[in-house]
Structures are given as structure tokens and as C-alpha cells.
Design an enzyme around this catalytic site. Structure first.
Site, PDB file in Angstrom:
ATOM      1  N   GLU A 149       0.843  -1.195   0.000  1.00 23.25           N
ATOM      2  CA  GLU A 149       0.000   0.000   0.000  1.00 23.25           C
ATOM      3  C   GLU A 149       0.880   1.248   0.000  1.00 23.25           C
ATOM      4  OE1 GLU A 149      -2.415   0.377   3.533  1.00 23.25           O
ATOM      5  OE2 GLU A 149      -3.106   2.380   2.978  1.00 23.25           O
TER       6      GLU A 149
ATOM      7  N   ASP B 258      -1.459  -0.998   5.641  1.00 24.63           N
ATOM      8  CA  ASP B 258      -1.403  -0.452   6.992  1.00 24.63           C
ATOM      9  C   ASP B 258      -2.431  -1.106   7.907  1.00 24.63           C
ATOM     10  OD1 ASP B 258       0.600   1.234   6.270  1.00 24.63           O
ATOM     11  OD2 ASP B 258      -0.717   2.943   5.861  1.00 24.63           O
TER      12      ASP B 258
ATOM     13  N   ASP C 230      -4.767   0.021   9.591  1.00 25.08           N
ATOM     14  CA  ASP C 230      -5.856   0.950   9.900  1.00 25.08           C
ATOM     15  C   ASP C 230      -7.039   0.657   8.976  1.00 25.08           C
ATOM     16  OD1 ASP C 230      -5.127   1.869   7.429  1.00 25.08           O
ATOM     17  OD2 ASP C 230      -4.264   3.750   8.147  1.00 25.08           O
TER      18      ASP C 230
ATOM     19  N   ASP D  93      -8.233   2.162   6.318  1.00 20.29           N
ATOM     20  CA  ASP D  93      -7.946   2.183   4.882  1.00 20.29           C
ATOM     21  C   ASP D  93      -7.224   0.910   4.454  1.00 20.29           C
ATOM     22  OD1 ASP D  93      -9.148   4.457   4.081  1.00 20.29           O
ATOM     23  OD2 ASP D  93      -7.332   5.715   4.131  1.00 20.29           O
TER      24      ASP D  93
END
Ligand code: 1YM
Length: 651
Positions: free
Chosen positions: A438, A511, A513, A515
């Protein structure tokens, strides 16, 4: 059905149990969570067989406080008489004798009557103890245990404590009760997962209409109970899968029958989706890799619907036939067959190999759907199916006419799209790894930090296309996905060829998180829809970057979750500092290598398809239309330290 009297002489020549303990993986696949649940399914299977043969109507499973699990049915009860050759009771035979040559795949026994109980002895062999009660007028009881004999230095598995005893206690109940405690020295975990058991029983309930299954969790403060019983069987299954989708007609098409000794049933409903969901089973065992029954079903479906389209002049004389894929756009179907001597093939032995299943399923599908079309010809159902196929064919032809599809297909073969890919030097696919990373900055670190001999890096800019709501031509137009497809080398969908795979480990690195979770979901959905065999064969992994860095002077430790953080703090001692990583981009190349990429020190999660229906449900929740459902799901399960729930951990 005429009741076939049990004749203990029917049971085949069998062999001893110690072998199971020596190589548990051979019999139950793994000694992880999957294997643990497998030994419970073996007992449940016997109860389900008894129901499928028409003798039991209810099954009750309970997860007990002491770590054991019990299963009870109201069938005939396992035979209590003495086996003439073995001179032991039927119960003892079932729990101590392994079918000769028993391998991991021990489901190829006949589906009704004949040889059962092949797996119950495996459960016994891998349990600390196992208790059986048979209710046949009076209560019969038998107990087995596993123990280590210090004198002979040998481990004994599943040995009878005493022969089967008739307690003479009268009972009105009928059936069999089995309770066992998985052996902690065999399994990595011995805790049964309520959700896993619950989902399995729900699937069993769908596949055995009218059978009532109850699950009780006795381990919690107040017992938790679920109950499943579906009078509609696989019709209800289809409705359940489609519950959050826009359906094109309210009641699924349902047909059942028998051809050449093969029992076949299917249920079909269409939604406004662009992909197909066909879930197939043989003898209630899922076949995620498909096989002859699925091929026959698809061929039959295509033939009947094309004939209908001709007859109704939806296809004019000059028109070409619809393709199979046109008739499968938006379909949700369950195909369930029952047959003898099942042969499994494929990467994960979940593909039906019996050639005779194909013509049987095809001819049944043709005959029963023809009948349906004749009866309901002008109704909303056939109209909806025809309109959907017309839409799919139109999109397909438009794409072809505009040469878009062929252009993008060529593009996939050209290396121009591979600009962003940093490939590796090694030429052995078995050793090569592709990291899908990412963000450009993390991608940059990964490129610098990697071992370029076997590690390739594909950085993703922003979010890839969510394929859930797209047709295949749009997928092929998306540059990000095109690069990925060409990097892997396999092609997609019908043209997918696993032999051409260039990287045997494909590692998603996003990540920790929201997203990142979304990106993982999108990529997994892409693999699920267009490269499912990659998931089935276990080539897809999730990289696990650390969440914390704990450091003091020169000393550096990493922690991958909060529990580990505490442990590492204690390890480093007073005067430590903590850095919480917000994203991969915060790590320099060396750190990224050490924590996430180095095979010696990293941790990866392997992604596998849990079951077709479950994946379907989660994908439509996570990526479908219903935003409320999605938000609710994410807020309930938003633990980004763990992987999204529709994938399960395999070691
Ligand atoms: C909680 C688990 O095992 N029920 C069960 C098992 C059997 C029978 C009935 C049964 C089968 C037959 C005849 C037959 C089994 N019997 C055998 C064997 N529940 C559970 N309920 N009579 C009873 O298949 O002919 C294996 S399983 F081999 F002994 F017949």
C-alpha cells in the site's frame, strides 16, 4: 425406506489407532484450529448420516466447561451387538477400528447404508477421553482413554476402559450420545470456537432439510444457544446468501431428483450482481474447487436457457447463442449431489472427479429446468433471467466490438503495464514472493529493503478497483489490477491457469488501519472472484507489520499486538521508549525488512476460503451496497490487529 438390519459382519477389515497419533495430519489435515474442529465434525457427520438415512430428526451439540464437546442424536443408536469376527461390540468397532488405508480424506464411503463411522475412531484416537451412551430401551455405556505407559514408553490411543456395558437403566430416549475431550498434547489449541461450530451446523441444517440442530455453549456465564432448522433446505440457503442483495425474483427455483443412482438437487436465484456464486456439495461436503457436478450443472443451465431463448425468439435466427457466462451473471446457486464412491481431486482435494457425475447432473438440470420453463414460461422468473443474460451479452459484445476486451487482454500479456513492478532475479516460482504494498512510500522502502533474489514488489497507488460491482471488462481496464494480473502470469476467471503462477507467495502489505483493511478486502475480493484457486491452494498471505517499536539505547524490540507490547516492555526494562507505527511508510527500508519481510523473523497470515457461503456473506457485507450493514460490521469487528474475519489463520 426398509430398515436395513445392522449386521456387525458388514464392517470391513480394519486397522489400529496408534497410527493416527503418529501422523494426525494425515487424518485430519492439521493439528491447528481446523483439525480440532474436524474431529468434532466426524462425530456430527455420523449423527447427520443417521438423519439422512431417515432415522434421526434432531442433533444437539454442546461445548462444555471442561473443554469437552458432546453430540447427541435421536436415531437408532450405534449397534451394541457383538461383531462375529472381531468379537467386540459395534460401539467398540466404531470407535477403535480405523478403516484400512484411512487417509485424511475419509469421506469417500457410500452416502447411505454401508460403511459409516470411519472417522469416529480418529476422534477417539486424538482425545484424552471419549464417552459413548447408546439409548436402546436401556442405557449402554462405554468409555475410552489415551495414556502414556511409562514402562513400555509407549503411547496408547483410544483404549477401552471396559467393554460396552448395558447399565440396565431403562430409558424412553433413542439414539447416541458422544462426549470427548480433545488431547491437548496433540492440538495447538483445544478451544472450540462457537462461531465456527455455529456456522458449520447452520450449513448442515441447510443441506439436510427439516433436520433440527441445536448448539449450546456451556462455557459462558449464561449458556448461549442457537438452533437451526430449515424446511426449505437449500432454497433457504440461497435466500440467506442473497438476503442483503437485490433479487430479481422472490422465490428460488428448486429441483430435486435422482439419475443413475445419483441424488441431485439445486436451488437458483438471480440478483443484480455481475458475478456468479455457485456453491456445490457432494454428500454434504463442500467442493470449492467444483468438479464434474458443477460442470454438468453449468452445461445444463446454458443449454436449457439457450433453447428457451430460441423458442421465445429472444435469440433471432442470425443471433449467436448466449455464452454460459451470460447466464451466470448474477446467479446464486447451490448444487448438492449424493453419490457412492466419491473421488476427490484438485489442489486441495475438494474437486469432484467422478466422470459419471457430469452427464447425470447435466441431464437432470436440463430435464428439470425445461419442465420449469414450460410451466412458468411467461412468468417473471424466466423473463428476469433472459433480461439479465441479454444485459450481460450486450456488455460483453460491446466491449468486444470496441476491441476493448481484446486490447486489454493483449495488454496483459505485454510488459508495458509492468512499469511499477520491481521483479526479482530468481527464476523459481516456488521460492518467489510478490509483495503488494500500500502506497508509494512504503513501496519505495520495500524495494530498498527486500532481498531482490526472490522478493518482488508491486506498490499500489491509492485504492484498487472494487471488483464486486464491476463486469470483467471493467476489471481488465483497471491499470492497477492489470499490472497485478500480468505480474502473476496466470490470467483470470475461465482462463486462469495456476501452472503459470510466477510467485508462490503473494503477500498483501497494507497499513493496520481502516484504509488498509479496506485495501485488503478489495484485493481479497479480487482474488476470490477472479483467481479463487490461488486462495484454495493457499498462495495468498497477509503481511503483519509491527504496531510498536520499543527501544532503549541500542536495543530495539518490536511488538505485533498489545499483549506482546507488555511482554516486550518487561523484557527491555526501565527507561524504554515506545513508538507506535501509524503506517508502513514510517519504517525505513531496514526496519521494514527486519519486521515484515525477512522470512526468518516476519509473521504472515495465510488466507484460506472458509466456506463459500460465509465468504459470500462477508464480501457482500464488506463491499456490497448496504452501507449500514458495512458500518455496523466494521464497528463491531474493527480490530485491525487481526485480519478481516472472512479469512482464517492457517499455520
Ligand atoms: C453422536 C454421534 O454416531 N449416531 C449413529 C451412528 C451409527 C448408527 C446410528 C447406526 C448405523 C447403522 C445401523 C448402519 C453408526 N453405526 C455404525 C456401524 N451419533 C452417531 N446412529 N445402526 C446404527 O449404518 O447400518 C457406524 S456409525 F458401523 F456400526 F454400523
Amino acid at each position: 425406506m426398509t430398515e436395513k438390519r445392522y449386521d456387525a459382519g458388514d464392517i470391513e477389515i480394519l486397522e489400529g489407532l496408534e497410527a493416527v497419533r503418529v501422523r494426525p495430519g494425515m487424518y485430519i489435515g492439521s493439528t491447528g484450529k481446523t483439525g480440532l474442529h474436524h474431529i468434532l465434525w466426524e462425530i456430527v457427520d455420523n449423527a447427520v448420516d443417521e438423519a439422512a438415512n431417515g432415522f434421526a430428526t434432531e442433533i444437539r451439540v454442546s461445548l462444555n466447561k471442561d473443554g469437552s464437546a458432546s453430540v447427541e442424536d435421536n436415531g437408532r443408536g450405534i449397534p451394541t451387538d457383538i461383531h462375529p469376527k472381531m468379537k467386540i461390540s459395534g460401539v467398540e468397532v466404531v470407535f477403535t477400528q480405523l478403516h484400512a488405508g484411512g487417509k485424511f480424506d475419509n469421506h469417500n464411503y457410500s452416502y447411505s447404508g454401508g460403511l459409516h463411522g470411519v472417522g469416529a475412531s480418529v476422534t477417539n484416537a486424538l482425545s484424552e477421553w471419549l464417552k459413548v451412551e447408546v439409548y436402546r430401551g436401556t442405557v449402554y455405556r462405554m468409555e475410552f482413554h489415551s495414556y502414556y505407559d511409562a514402562e513400555t514408553k509407549k503411547y496408547h490411543s483410544g483404549k477401552p476402559v471396559a467393554p460396552l456395558t448395558n447399565t440396565r437403566k431403562k430409558t424412553d430416549k433413542k439414539g447416541t450420545y458422544v462426549c470427548f475431550k480433545p488431547d491437548a498434547s496433540v492440538f495447538e489449541t483445544t478451544r472450540f470456537d462457537f462461531d465456527v461450530v455455529s456456522r458449520h451446523l447452520k450449513e448442515v441444517a441447510f443441506l439436510n432439510k427439516g433436520l433440527k440442530l441445536t448448539l449450546v455453549d456451556e462455557r459462558t456465564e449464561s449458556p448461549q444457544t442457537v438452533e437451526y432448522c430449515y424446511e426449505g433446505g437449500i432454497r433457504d440457503f440461497v435466500l440467506d446468501i442473497n438476503k442483503d442483495k437485490t433479487k430479481l425474483f422472490p422465490t428460488p427455483i428448486y429441483c430435486s431428483g435422482e439419475v443413475d443412482g445419483i441424488k441431485i438437487e439445486f436451488a437458483i436465484q438471480y440478483t443484480d450482481a455481475y458475478t456468479d456464486t455457485i456453491i456445490s456439495y457432494v454428500n454434504n461436503i463442500p467442493t470449492p474447487e467444483g468438479g464434474m457436478h458443477e460442470v454438468g450443472f453449468k452445461a445444463g443451465l446454458t443449454k436449457v436457457l439457450n433453447d428457451y431463448a430460441r423458442k421465445e425468439k429472444i435469440l433471432k435466427e442470425k443471433d449467436e447463442n448466449f455464452l454460459g457466462e451470460d447466464f451466470r451473471e448474477g446467479i446464486t446457486a447451490i448444487v448438492s449431489i449424493k453419490m457412492k464412491n466419491v473421488q476427490f481431486e484438485g489442489q486441495t482435494k475438494t474437486k469432484l472427479g467422478n466422470p459419471e457425475a457430469r452427464p447425470a447432473t447435466e441431464s437432470f438440470t436440463v430435464a428439470s429446468l425445461q419442465n420449469f420453463a414450460a410451466e412458468r414460461g411467461s412468468g417473471v422468473v424466466m423473463d428476469a433471467i433472459m433480461k439479465k443474460a441479454q444485459g450481460a451479452a450486450k456488455a460483453r459484445l460491446a466491449a468486444k466490438n470496441a476491441k476493448e476486451l481484446s486490447r486489454s487482454k493483449n495488454a496483459i500479456e505485454s510488459i508495458n503495464t509492468l512499469g511499477k513492478l520491481a521483479s526479482c532475479r530468481g527464476k523459481k516460482p516456488e521460492q518467489n514472493e510478490l509483495f503488494i504494498v500500500e502506497g508509494d512510500s512504503a513501496g519505495g522502502s520495500a524495494k530498498q529493503g527486500r532481498d531482490s533474489l526472490f522478493q518482488a514488489i508491486l506498490p499500489l497507488r491509492g485504492k484498487p478497483l472494487n471488483v464486486e460491482k464491476k463486469r470483467i471488462n471493467q476489471v481488465l481496464e483497471n491499470e492497477e489490477l492489470r499490472t497485478l494480473i500480468s505480474a502473476l502470469g496466470t490470467g483470470i476467471a475461465e482462463k486462469f491457469d495456476i501452472e503459470k503462477l510466477k510467485y508462490h507467495k503473494i503477500i498483501i502489505l497494507a497499513d493496520a488501519d481502516q484504509d488498509g483493511a479496506h485495501i485488503r478486502s478489495i484485493l481479497l475480493t479480487f482474488f476470490y472472484r477472479y483467481m479463487k484457486p490461488l486462495l484454495a491452494a493457499g498462495h495468498i498471505y497477509i503481511g503483519m507489520p509491527p504496531l510498536y517499536k520499543i527501544f532503549k539505547k541500542d536495543r530495539v524490540e518490536y511488538a505485533y499486538d498489545d499483549k506482546e507490547l507488555q511482554a516486550k516492555i518487561e523484557l527491555v526494562g526501565r527507561g524504554y521508549q515506545i513508538q507506535r507505527y501509524k503506517g508502513l511508510g514510517e519504517m525505513n527500508p531496514k526496519q521494514l525488512w527486519e519486521t515484515t519481510m525477512d522470512p526468518e523473523s516476519r509473521s504472515l497470515m495465510r488466507v484460506s476460503v472458509e466456506d463459500g457461503a460465509r465468504s459470500e456473506e462477508l464480501i457482500s457485507t464488506l463491499l456490497g451496497d448496504n452501507i449500514v450493514l458495512r458500518k455496523q460490521y466494521i464497528s463491531e469487528h474493527a480490530n485491525f490487529n487481526k485480519v478481516d474475519e472472512f479469512i482464517k489463520l492457517k499455520k
